[in-house]
Enzyme design. Structure first.
Site, PDB file in Angstrom:
ATOM      1  N   LYS A 277      11.164  99.889 123.345  1.00  8.84           N
ATOM      2  CA  LYS A 277      11.144  99.706 121.896  1.00  8.84           C
ATOM      3  C   LYS A 277      11.067 101.064 121.200  1.00  8.84           C
ATOM      4  O   LYS A 277      10.530 102.015 121.757  1.00  8.84           O
ATOM      5  CB  LYS A 277       9.889  98.905 121.499  1.00  8.84           C
ATOM      6  CG  LYS A 277       9.922  97.432 121.868  1.00  8.84           C
ATOM      7  CD  LYS A 277       8.639  96.747 121.437  1.00  8.84           C
ATOM      8  CE  LYS A 277       8.601  95.288 121.817  1.00  8.84           C
ATOM      9  NZ  LYS A 277       9.606  94.459 121.111  1.00  8.84           N
ATOM     10  N   ARG A 351       9.954  85.198 127.350  1.00  6.24           N
ATOM     11  CA  ARG A 351      10.607  83.992 127.864  1.00  6.24           C
ATOM     12  C   ARG A 351      10.611  83.972 129.390  1.00  6.24           C
ATOM     13  O   ARG A 351      10.648  82.902 130.002  1.00  6.24           O
ATOM     14  CB  ARG A 351      12.024  83.873 127.281  1.00  6.24           C
ATOM     15  CG  ARG A 351      12.963  84.973 127.677  1.00  6.24           C
ATOM     16  CD  ARG A 351      14.160  85.092 126.735  1.00  6.24           C
ATOM     17  NE  ARG A 351      13.798  85.714 125.472  1.00  6.24           N
ATOM     18  CZ  ARG A 351      14.640  85.939 124.469  1.00  6.24           C
ATOM     19  NH1 ARG A 351      15.922  85.588 124.573  1.00  6.24           N
ATOM     20  NH2 ARG A 351      14.225  86.506 123.369  1.00  6.24           N
TER      21      ARG A 351
HETATM   22  N1  BES Z   1       7.044  90.637 121.649  1.00  8.14           N
HETATM   23  C1  BES Z   1       8.363  90.707 121.168  1.00  8.14           C
HETATM   24  C2  BES Z   1       8.558  89.916 119.882  1.00  8.14           C
HETATM   25  C3  BES Z   1       7.793  90.376 118.687  1.00  8.14           C
HETATM   26  C4  BES Z   1       8.388  91.224 117.770  1.00  8.14           C
HETATM   27  C5  BES Z   1       6.525  89.929 118.453  1.00  8.14           C
HETATM   28  C6  BES Z   1       7.704  91.628 116.652  1.00  8.14           C
HETATM   29  C7  BES Z   1       5.840  90.336 117.324  1.00  8.14           C
HETATM   30  C8  BES Z   1       6.428  91.182 116.418  1.00  8.14           C
HETATM   31  C9  BES Z   1       9.336  90.163 122.196  1.00  8.14           C
HETATM   32  O1  BES Z   1       8.975  90.346 123.517  1.00  8.14           O
HETATM   33  C10 BES Z   1      10.620  90.876 121.992  1.00  8.14           C
HETATM   34  O2  BES Z   1      10.653  92.049 122.211  1.00  8.14           O
HETATM   35  N2  BES Z   1      11.666  90.153 121.592  1.00  8.14           N
HETATM   36  C11 BES Z   1      12.926  90.735 121.356  1.00  8.14           C
HETATM   37  C12 BES Z   1      13.972  89.868 122.012  1.00  8.14           C
HETATM   38  C13 BES Z   1      15.317  90.498 122.124  1.00  8.14           C
HETATM   39  C14 BES Z   1      15.276  91.694 123.043  1.00  8.14           C
HETATM   40  C15 BES Z   1      16.298  89.487 122.637  1.00  8.14           C
HETATM   41  C16 BES Z   1      13.152  90.809 119.862  1.00  8.14           C
HETATM   42  O3  BES Z   1      12.648  89.929 119.121  1.00  8.14           O
HETATM   43  O4  BES Z   1      13.755  91.763 119.407  1.00  8.14           O
HETATM   44 MN    MN Z   2       9.541  92.264 124.271  1.00  7.90          MN
END
Ligand code: BES
Ligand code: MN
Ligand code: ZN
Length: 497
Positions: A277, A351
């Site tokens: 990230k 997931r």
């Molecule tokens: N933990 C994150 C989602 C999240 C984002 C929670 C912001 C709280 C605040 C999750 O694991 C994630 O990174 N999801 C990605 C999925 C994508 C890579 C398909 C996302 O939402 O960008």
């Molecule tokens: Mn994630």
């Protein structure tokens, strides 16, 4: 905070702050407010009469006005808190308004208060709401500040005219409020102080305290159960994973009755892994275990409310880290269910752990599933910090959940699971891929989970939008919210009737 329910002569109550609620009974858009004080107590009505005619208080939602040395009362202060328009006011507004009173008192160093149960509502529902609202409002997240002034309320008295009617609701409200705060305290911890191992310990301590069975397994169990999806997330971290299993099996539950499986995402820190990230806001990813913490908090409440239904909670706890051992985009993993998964993005890890958590809940006998996860940023894009997302593969189960939400006062908005979305997570090399791209991101994440719930009735809660509030509210501190605890507890109770 010591909280008690009692009856008695309100005028004679000695307190630093007596709290009463008001509504605005005026109808019509631009009508001048007509304020109704929600108590029949003549002495309090008299004490408040003047200020209600001056026009300086309109009884808007969570609006407050403070009176010092109110005439005829032993209380040294009288605080009026508005519930907004009378026609629209519900016990859910009472929950917030009671919280507003507590957060009014805290910075003013008032350590003790009494709240009048408002008339005009169901007494059990408002007693529950006041217990929940005040306990939630007493929570502050600044645990690591050396200059932290412990501003907790020492004692709070809820004053009811009919103790019996209010009692059951009140006792439940205390249990649920404290359980939701327990969840918040877990979510509030930073990643270095809330590893999967520590989360397992906290769950086990809680289970011990309330008489639940709890087992915490490590990497060996993941291998034994062939949890290839869960393992693929944890493999890059030096912190061992924790598979937390908490069981509530009351003797009152019918032998062939339902078994409810609660599955929570417990990513104690989500860096994204190799698909790392951006650094901006990455610190917030300490709350990526909020779904798991919600399940642990819900179990704490369930153990004390004692509904006649079996419940198993499974929390898949891991850290998502980049390292020489971490999984890579393009890798293929075999989940516990046997399905093969192509990893497109290692940041779509929630997931993956849930896929195996859902499969394990089914193996342990769950007849109905509910999961909670901070699963996607996309759900926050869709719904903002107002609603969490809910998905369901079964209409009857969804109806039971939405009825539960009506009682809990939380906000969930249903999103679709049309088969057409399945195309986005089709893989060329495996049964499924773990990312469906940007469009409909919350939905394709849910579609992925649906493949692992299979034919079992299932509810999915994407709480990424709601688990952490960025702004203070009059009734709650910013920070971890404990969202979903109340709705999950209510949903569970529906199966005991
Ligand atoms: N933990 C994150 C989602 C999240 C984002 C929670 C912001 C709280 C605040 C999750 O694991 C994630 O990174 N999801 C990605 C999925 C994508 C890579 C398909 C996302 O939402 O960008
Ligand atoms: Mn994630
Ligand atoms: Zn995550």
């Amino acid at each position: 905070m010591k909280i008690t329910l009692q009856t008695g002569n309100t005028a004679a109550i000695e307190t630093e702050l007596l709290v009463a609620f008001t509504t605005d009974t005026a109808t019509g858009k631009d009508a001048k407010p007509e304020i109704s004080l929600l108590t029949e107590d003549e002495v309090i009505r008299k004490a408040a009469a003047n200020v209600l005619t001056t026009g300086e208080f309109a009884s808007g939602s969570n609006e407050t006005i403070l009176l010092h040395t109110p005439a005829g009362l032993k209380a040294t202060r009288l605080l009026l808190v508005g519930l907004g328009k009378a026609a629209k006011a519900t016990p859910h507004d009472v929950r917030k308004a009671a919280g507003t009173a507590v957060r009014f008192a805290k910075p003013r160093k008032l350590r003790e208060l009494a709240i009048l149960l408002p008339n005009g509502f169901d007494a059990a529902a408002t007693a529950r709401a006041i217990a929940e609202g005040t306990i939630l409002a007493d929570f502050d997240p600044d645990t690591y500040r050396s200059d932290r002034k412990d501003q907790s309320i020492d004692s709070l008295t809820v004053l009811a005219s009919d103790q019996k009617a209010a009692d059951a609701g009140f006792n439940e409200g205390v249990i649920i409020g404290e359980s939701q705060n327990f969840t918040r305290s877990l979510v509030n911890e930073p990643g270095n102080r809330m590893t999967p191992t520590i989360l397992g310990q906290r769950a086990a301590e809680m289970a011990q305290a309330v008489g639940l069975k709890c087992e915490v397994f490590g990497a060996d169990k993941l291998h034994e159960l062939k949890m290839g999806a869960f393992w693929s997330v944890t493999q890059g971290s030096d912190e061992p994973p924790a598979l937390i299993v908490i069981a509530y099996e009351p003797k009152t539950a019918p032998a062939n009755g339902p078994v409810l499986g609660l599955v929570g995402k417990g990513i104690t820190f989500d860096t994204g892994g190799i698909s790392i990230k951006p650094s901006d806001n990455m610190e917030k990813m300490k709350y990526d275990m909020a779904g798991g913490a919600a399940m642990i908090g819900a179990m704490r409440a369930i153990a004390q409310i004692k509904p006649a239904v079996k419940v198993i909670a499974i929390v898949c706890a891991a850290e998502n880290m980049p390292s020489g051992k971490a999984q890579k985009p393009g890798d293929v993993q075999i989940a516990m269910s046997g399905k093969s998964i192509e990893i497109i993005n290692t940041d779509a890890e929630g997931r993956l752990v849930l896929a195996d958590g859902l499969a394990y809940a089914k193996q342990l006998g769950a007849t109905h599933l509910i999961d909670a996860a901070t699963l996607t940023g996309a759900v926050a894009v869709a719904l903002g910090q107002v609603n969490a997302g809910v998905f369901a593969n079964d209409e009857e189960t969804y109806k039971i959940f939405s009825d539960a939400v009506a009682k809990s006062g939380e906000r969930f908005w249903r999103l679709p699971l049309d088969d057409d979305y399945r195309e986005q997570i089709r893989s060329d090399i495996a049964d499924i891929k773990n990312s469906g791209g940007r469009y409909g991101g919350a939905i394709t994440a849910a579609m992925f989970l649906k493949e692992f719930a299979e034919d079992t009735p299932w509810i999915h809660l994407d709480i990424a939008s709601m688990a952490w509030q960025d702004e203070n509210k009059p009734w709650a501190a910013k920070g971890p919210t404990g969202v979903a605890v109340r709705s999950i507890v209510e949903w569970v109770r529906s199966y005991a009737k």
